[in-house]
Design a protein around this motif. Structure first.
Motif: not given
Length: 248
Positions: A52-55, A70-76, A80-82
């Protein structure tokens, strides 16, 4: 808005497909400069937390925040960019490639060659075996050495938090001890760590903070030393009490 935690998973519910939820309202916080370890029985949801944490897995509800954003729902890729770098369970080196090629793959999104060179020098200093075996074929390294190559590769994007899934899996006791020493080196060099590990006692000896998971929730959390010293937790989740004079 900046936060006192680098990574926060708030009230996460998550599962796979139409199956029952694996995580049921889980909250985990990772402060700067700390190792936070997740321990608990098989099926508690430890590895799912990292996905979940890594997308890799989008939660059904709840929030994921990195430094308050809030980065919820972003892909891997966007995770990684976050600033979240995920070292997967098992071995993930490319065995036919050199150590250098494996490590530099971690910087494939970094365009500035000077930055890449600087980070490569940093990981070679942090993990001496990486520098010593820089031109060697990665498949010729021992399991513990390969894990250090994976650690080095994960740091090439200068992550805020490294997510480690069962880093001691399949390693002998000597290699396990070395790997945990390198986890501490990562933290001491300024990278926070969220660690999942079946070897619960060894993980808690390494970590600053611990979370005991059971049935998809955090059963108890606090300083890792306090969790180790709790006899009830030892009986329920840490494989009983260690023998007199034994810490591992």
């Amino acid at each position: 808005m900046a936060s006192e935690n680098l990574l926060e998973l708030r009230d996460i519910q998550a599962g796979y497909g139409r199956a029952a939820l694996v995580l049921r309202g889980l909250t985990v916080e990772v402060p700067p400069g700390k190792i936070v370890c997740l321990v608990g029985p098989n099926g508690a949801g430890k590895s799912t937390v990292l996905k979940v944490a890594s997308g890799m897995l989008v939660p059904r509800s709840g929030q994921i925040l990195v430094d308050g954003e809030d980065v919820t729902g972003r892909g891997p890729q966007r995770m990684l960019q976050a600033g979240l770098s995920h070292v997967l369970q098992g071995h993930s080196v490319f065995r036919e490639m050199t150590v250098a090629e494996n490590v530099l793959l971690g910087a494939y999104t970094v365009r500035d060659k000077a930055v890449v060179a600087e980070r490569a020098a940093h990981v070679k200093e942090l993990f001496p075996v990486v520098g010593e075996r820089w031109d060697s074929i990665a498949g010729l390294l021992s399991g513990g050495q390969q894990k250090q190559v994976e650690f080095a590769r994960s740091l090439m994007v200068a992550p805020r938090v490294v997510l480690l899934d069962e880093p001691s899996m399949g390693l002998d006791p000597k290699a396990t001890a070395t790997v945990f020493e390198q986890v501490v080196r990562m933290r001491d060099a300024g990278t926070a760590v969220l660690l999942v590990e079946q070897n619960a006692r060894r993980a808690l000896q390494t970590a600053d903070l611990g979370c005991v998971l059971d049935l998809g929730r955090v059963h108890i959390s606090g300083p890792a030393s306090d969790l180790l010293a709790d006899p009830q937790l030892g009986e329920l989740y840490l494989g009983g009490r260690p023998a007199a004079g034994q810490t591992g």
